[in-house]
Design a protein around this motif. Structure first.
Motif, PDB file in Angstrom:
ATOM      1  N   GLY A 103      42.021  44.220 122.039  1.00  0.00           N
ATOM      2  CA  GLY A 103      42.520  44.518 120.692  1.00  0.00           C
ATOM      3  C   GLY A 103      41.537  45.282 119.830  1.00  0.00           C
ATOM      4  N   ILE A 104      40.557  45.933 120.477  1.00  0.00           N
ATOM      5  CA  ILE A 104      39.607  46.778 119.747  1.00  0.00           C
ATOM      6  C   ILE A 104      39.947  48.239 120.019  1.00  0.00           C
ATOM      7  N   GLU A 105      40.158  48.990 118.948  1.00  0.00           N
ATOM      8  CA  GLU A 105      40.446  50.414 119.098  1.00  0.00           C
ATOM      9  C   GLU A 105      39.133  51.190 119.025  1.00  0.00           C
ATOM     10  N   ILE A 106      38.847  51.934 120.076  1.00  0.00           N
ATOM     11  CA  ILE A 106      37.574  52.651 120.172  1.00  0.00           C
ATOM     12  C   ILE A 106      37.766  54.116 119.797  1.00  0.00           C
ATOM     13  N   HIS A 107      36.931  54.598 118.886  1.00  0.00           N
ATOM     14  CA  HIS A 107      36.887  56.027 118.572  1.00  0.00           C
ATOM     15  C   HIS A 107      35.837  56.659 119.485  1.00  0.00           C
ATOM     16  N   VAL A 108      36.247  57.589 120.336  1.00  0.00           N
ATOM     17  CA  VAL A 108      35.288  58.319 121.164  1.00  0.00           C
ATOM     18  C   VAL A 108      34.847  59.523 120.336  1.00  0.00           C
ATOM     19  N   ILE A 109      33.607  59.487 119.869  1.00  0.00           N
ATOM     20  CA  ILE A 109      33.169  60.536 118.949  1.00  0.00           C
ATOM     21  C   ILE A 109      32.464  61.673 119.687  1.00  0.00           C
ATOM     22  N   SER A 110      32.594  62.857 119.150  1.00  0.00           N
ATOM     23  CA  SER A 110      31.947  64.035 119.742  1.00  0.00           C
ATOM     24  C   SER A 110      30.450  63.977 119.459  1.00  0.00           C
ATOM     25  N   GLY A 111      29.705  64.794 120.181  1.00  0.00           N
ATOM     26  CA  GLY A 111      28.262  64.860 119.960  1.00  0.00           C
ATOM     27  C   GLY A 111      27.929  65.287 118.548  1.00  0.00           C
ATOM     28  N   GLU A 112      28.724  66.196 117.989  1.00  0.00           N
ATOM     29  CA  GLU A 112      28.475  66.680 116.627  1.00  0.00           C
ATOM     30  C   GLU A 112      28.728  65.572 115.599  1.00  0.00           C
ATOM     31  N   GLU A 113      29.807  64.810 115.800  1.00  0.00           N
ATOM     32  CA  GLU A 113      30.092  63.671 114.904  1.00  0.00           C
ATOM     33  C   GLU A 113      28.981  62.625 115.005  1.00  0.00           C
ATOM     34  N   GLU A 114      28.508  62.414 116.224  1.00  0.00           N
ATOM     35  CA  GLU A 114      27.431  61.446 116.441  1.00  0.00           C
ATOM     36  C   GLU A 114      26.180  61.871 115.679  1.00  0.00           C
ATOM     37  N   ALA A 115      25.836  63.154 115.785  1.00  0.00           N
ATOM     38  CA  ALA A 115      24.649  63.672 115.088  1.00  0.00           C
ATOM     39  C   ALA A 115      24.787  63.513 113.570  1.00  0.00           C
ATOM     40  N   GLN A 116      25.991  63.772 113.039  1.00  0.00           N
ATOM     41  CA  GLN A 116      26.219  63.658 111.598  1.00  0.00           C
ATOM     42  C   GLN A 116      26.069  62.208 111.128  1.00  0.00           C
ATOM     43  N   LEU A 117      26.630  61.277 111.898  1.00  0.00           N
ATOM     44  CA  LEU A 117      26.525  59.855 111.532  1.00  0.00           C
ATOM     45  C   LEU A 117      25.080  59.365 111.613  1.00  0.00           C
ATOM     46  N   ILE A 118      24.350  59.855 112.608  1.00  0.00           N
ATOM     47  CA  ILE A 118      22.931  59.494 112.739  1.00  0.00           C
ATOM     48  C   ILE A 118      22.162  59.994 111.510  1.00  0.00           C
ATOM     49  N   TYR A 119      22.448  61.235 111.096  1.00  0.00           N
ATOM     50  CA  TYR A 119      21.814  61.785 109.889  1.00  0.00           C
ATOM     51  C   TYR A 119      22.104  60.893 108.682  1.00  0.00           C
ATOM     52  N   GLU A 120      23.360  60.480 108.524  1.00  0.00           N
ATOM     53  CA  GLU A 120      23.738  59.661 107.367  1.00  0.00           C
ATOM     54  C   GLU A 120      23.044  58.295 107.407  1.00  0.00           C
ATOM     55  N   GLY A 121      22.878  57.757 108.609  1.00  0.00           N
ATOM     56  CA  GLY A 121      22.156  56.492 108.757  1.00  0.00           C
ATOM     57  C   GLY A 121      20.686  56.642 108.410  1.00  0.00           C
ATOM     58  N   ILE A 122      20.058  57.698 108.920  1.00  0.00           N
ATOM     59  CA  ILE A 122      18.642  57.964 108.615  1.00  0.00           C
ATOM     60  C   ILE A 122      18.465  58.154 107.108  1.00  0.00           C
ATOM     61  N   ASN A 123      19.373  58.893 106.503  1.00  0.00           N
ATOM     62  CA  ASN A 123      19.283  59.166 105.067  1.00  0.00           C
ATOM     63  C   ASN A 123      19.403  57.867 104.258  1.00  0.00           C
ATOM     64  N   LEU A 124      20.279  56.973 104.717  1.00  0.00           N
ATOM     65  CA  LEU A 124      20.478  55.687 104.033  1.00  0.00           C
ATOM     66  C   LEU A 124      19.207  54.832 104.078  1.00  0.00           C
ATOM     67  N   SER A 125      18.395  55.028 105.109  1.00  0.00           N
ATOM     68  CA  SER A 125      17.170  54.218 105.266  1.00  0.00           C
ATOM     69  C   SER A 125      16.087  54.609 104.278  1.00  0.00           C
ATOM     70  N   GLY A 126      16.196  55.810 103.698  1.00  0.00           N
ATOM     71  CA  GLY A 126      15.149  56.299 102.799  1.00  0.00           C
ATOM     72  C   GLY A 126      14.028  57.007 103.535  1.00  0.00           C
ATOM     73  N   SER A 127      14.289  57.439 104.774  1.00  0.00           N
ATOM     74  CA  SER A 127      13.258  58.100 105.588  1.00  0.00           C
ATOM     75  C   SER A 127      13.016  59.550 105.184  1.00  0.00           C
ATOM     76  N   LEU A 128      13.975  60.153 104.477  1.00  0.00           N
ATOM     77  CA  LEU A 128      13.899  61.592 104.203  1.00  0.00           C
ATOM     78  C   LEU A 128      13.330  61.869 102.808  1.00  0.00           C
ATOM     79  N   ASN A 129      12.832  63.077 102.670  1.00  0.00           N
ATOM     80  CA  ASN A 129      12.292  63.502 101.368  1.00  0.00           C
ATOM     81  C   ASN A 129      12.751  64.945 101.138  1.00  0.00           C
ATOM     82  N   GLY A 130      12.116  65.639 100.220  1.00  0.00           N
ATOM     83  CA  GLY A 130      12.530  67.016  99.920  1.00  0.00           C
ATOM     84  C   GLY A 130      12.134  68.007 100.994  1.00  0.00           C
ATOM     85  N   HIS A 131      11.292  67.569 101.931  1.00  0.00           N
ATOM     86  CA  HIS A 131      10.829  68.488 102.984  1.00  0.00           C
ATOM     87  C   HIS A 131      11.885  68.640 104.077  1.00  0.00           C
ATOM     88  N   VAL A 132      11.705  69.683 104.880  1.00  0.00           N
ATOM     89  CA  VAL A 132      12.599  69.895 106.025  1.00  0.00           C
ATOM     90  C   VAL A 132      12.086  69.054 107.190  1.00  0.00           C
TER      91      VAL A 132
END
Length: 313
Positions: A103-132
């Motif tokens: 009864g669990i519906e699984i979303h199979v995400i693309s590599g690009e979606e995975e990268a975007q979600l990882i970015y959002e998670g990293i950003n939520l942690s406070g790891s990023l700053n104004g630098h590239v």
């Protein structure tokens, strides 16, 4: 302020994560989290198959997760599958069977979606700053790279060169042989040419590693300094010189000896050598004094989406 509960299941190629959270509109509280080394890619990933034994482990773990979710009366569940499932010829069949039987519906995400979600998670942690920054997440099946700041993503891509794939292809002897390391690096040089071009174009000045291998490397570093990680801390620094020291240690030890390194956990012991070879390769192209290690990654990226009111995928 009204609160609601949600569950995130991150079905990685090596590890399955469960995160139960309480959302209060702008922030979240972790109610429970668990990670299990399911090794979904083991025995089949190089043939783009989910092996029967791996599927059995996955079903057992997902039933356990479902019991915990039901115990908290949570009906908002976001389950993601990544590299192992999206590349498997029997992946769709596996997803359907999970839906019917558990009864669990699984979303199979693309590599690009995975990268975007990882970015959002990293950003939520406070790891990023104004630098590239160059951000990387080493999974069992794929590795995601993102170049950007806390404000925006300039470039992102997923490469199917994760730890299980590198382990199957290059780590035949234990300790790993120098020629195996050389072959792995040549493979990275070939497969990651689009990344190297992007690094040349955007010139990141920082390196941020997400979760997994980076968590374990910082655990080993903190243990060697006789320090403890603070509860609630999501960002850690690993000096480059300390990474190099740990890397030399990992390359010269066999599995049993690696298990005895303070801070090592059994679920990382097999892939950490090839994953560290990949980090060493990347450090040649991004000149940093220290690696910033974010404890947040894909599953926290999903929480970030929930907090912003967007759909999870």
């Amino acid at each position: 302020m009204s609160t609601r509960k949600a569950a995130v299941i991150d079905m990685g190629t090596n590890t399955f994560h469960l995160l139960l959270v309480e959302l209060n509109g702008v922030d979240f509280k972790t109610l429970y989290k668990e990670k299990i080394p399911v090794k979904l890619g083991q025995g089949g990933i190089s043939q783009n198959q989910l092996a029967q034994d791996a599927q059995k482990r996955a079903f057992h773990t997902l039933k356990h997760f479902k019991n915990l979710i039901d115990g908290e009366n949570i009906d908002q569940v976001f389950a993601f599958a990544t590299s192992a499932v999206r590349n498997a010829s029997n992946g769709a069949e596996f997803v359907q069977k999970v839906k019917e039987d558990i009864g669990i519906e699984i979303h199979v995400i693309s590599g690009e979606e995975e990268a975007q979600l990882i970015y959002e998670g990293i950003n939520l942690s406070g790891s990023l700053n104004g630098h590239v920054n160059l951000m990387m997440d080493i999974g069992g099946g794929s590795v995601e790279f993102i170049i950007g700041t806390s404000q925006e993503v300039f470039w992102k891509r997923s490469f199917e060169i994760g730890g299980q794939r590198l382990l199957d292809a290059f780590h035949y002897h234990d300790p790993i042989l120098p020629e195996e390391v050389d072959k792995l690096e040549a493979h990275c040089q070939e497969k990651l040419s689009p990344l190297l071009e992007a690094i040349h174009q955007y010139k990141p000045t920082g390196l941020v590693g997400a979760s997994g291998t980076f968590d374990t490397l910082t655990d080993i570093y903190f243990e060697s300094m006789l320090q403890c990680k603070l509860t609630g801390q999501h960002v850690f620094e690993l000096p480059k010189a300390e990474f190099e020291r740990i890397f030399e240690l990992l390359k010269t030890k066999n599995r049993e000896e690696r298990l005895n390194i303070p801070g090592m956990i059994p679920m990382r012991v097999d892939m950490i050598v090839v994953a560290s070879c990949l980090i060493e390769f990347i450090l040649r192209y991004v000149p940093v004094e220290a690696i910033v290690c974010s404890h947040y990654s894909l599953k926290e990226g999903a929480v970030s989406r929930l907090l912003s009111g967007k759909v999870a995928v």
